[in-house]
Enzyme design. Structure first.
Site, PDB file in Angstrom:
ATOM      1  N   GLY A   1       0.808  -1.209   0.000  1.00 24.92           N
ATOM      2  CA  GLY A   1       0.000   0.000   0.000  1.00 24.92           C
ATOM      3  C   GLY A   1       0.841   1.258   0.000  1.00 24.92           C
ATOM      4  O   GLY A   1       2.020   1.234  -0.295  1.00 24.92           O
TER       5      GLY A   1
ATOM      6  N   HIS B   1       7.398   3.347  -8.165  1.00 23.76           N
ATOM      7  CA  HIS B   1       7.214   1.920  -8.458  1.00 23.76           C
ATOM      8  C   HIS B   1       5.742   1.532  -8.337  1.00 23.76           C
ATOM      9  O   HIS B   1       5.207   0.823  -9.197  1.00 23.76           O
ATOM     10  CB  HIS B   1       8.082   1.094  -7.510  1.00 23.76           C
ATOM     11  CG  HIS B   1       8.083  -0.366  -7.805  1.00 23.76           C
ATOM     12  ND1 HIS B   1       7.447  -1.282  -7.000  1.00 23.76           N
ATOM     13  CD2 HIS B   1       8.648  -1.078  -8.821  1.00 23.76           C
ATOM     14  CE1 HIS B   1       7.630  -2.490  -7.510  1.00 23.76           C
ATOM     15  NE2 HIS B   1       8.350  -2.399  -8.606  1.00 23.76           N
TER      16      HIS B   1
ATOM     17  N   ASP C   1      10.481  -2.606 -12.163  1.00 25.28           N
ATOM     18  CA  ASP C   1      11.334  -3.126 -11.092  1.00 25.28           C
ATOM     19  C   ASP C   1      12.770  -2.634 -11.241  1.00 25.28           C
ATOM     20  O   ASP C   1      13.423  -2.285 -10.252  1.00 25.28           O
ATOM     21  CB  ASP C   1      11.292  -4.654 -11.067  1.00 25.28           C
ATOM     22  CG  ASP C   1       9.966  -5.212 -10.577  1.00 25.28           C
ATOM     23  OD1 ASP C   1       9.090  -4.424 -10.155  1.00 25.28           O
ATOM     24  OD2 ASP C   1       9.801  -6.443 -10.608  1.00 25.28           O
TER      25      ASP C   1
END
Length: 146
Positions: A59, A75, A120
């Protein structure tokens, strides 16, 4: 039948049962951990980046507390963009290589796998370039992330 064989069978069954209750990690999460390991200083572990700031971990809300937390914010948004393209970033595996703290993504440009790998890769490189501030680990998110 040898009585020792009777002891082996229950042991094998119990070990399979025990293993079945361990929740599996997605291959993508394992790959992301490997990318992080490639880019961060040797004295740190990838686990130190979970529950850091307002966005590193599950979250996120509020304003990132520092540059490292901003890496996680970006990200998270990148994963959100992947999902808008019907690409599941949490489950999609990809091909990459780490060489001398540099990361290379090998899947076809424009593919779901490449998109997730690039998300990533960008985050892992950002982690490697950002200062880790110990007091931002496990912060009170209700107080600092609103």
């Amino acid at each position: 039948m040898n009585p020792a064989h009777l002891l082996v069978l229950p042991a094998v069954c119990v070990s399979f049962l025990g293993a079945s209750i361990i929740p599996p990690q997605s291959l993508n999460l394992i790959q992301f951990k490997d990318m992080i390991r490639c880019t961060i200083p040797c004295e740190r572990t990838w686990g130190e980046y979970a529950d850091y700031g307002c966005y590193c971990g599950k979250g996120g809300s509020g304003r990132p507390v520092d540059a490292l937390d901003r890496c996680c914010y970006v990200h998270d948004n990148c994963y959100g963009e992947a999902q808008k393209r019907n690409c599941n970033p949490y489950m999609k595996s990809y091909s990459f290589k780490c060489a001398k703290r540099t990361l290379f993504c090998y899947d076809a440009p424009g593919s779901c796998a490449r998109f997730v790998c690039d998300c990533d890769r960008t985050a892992a490189l950002c982690f490697g370039d950002s200062e880790y501030i110990g007091r931002h680990k496990n912060i009170d998110t209700k107080r600092h992330c609103q």
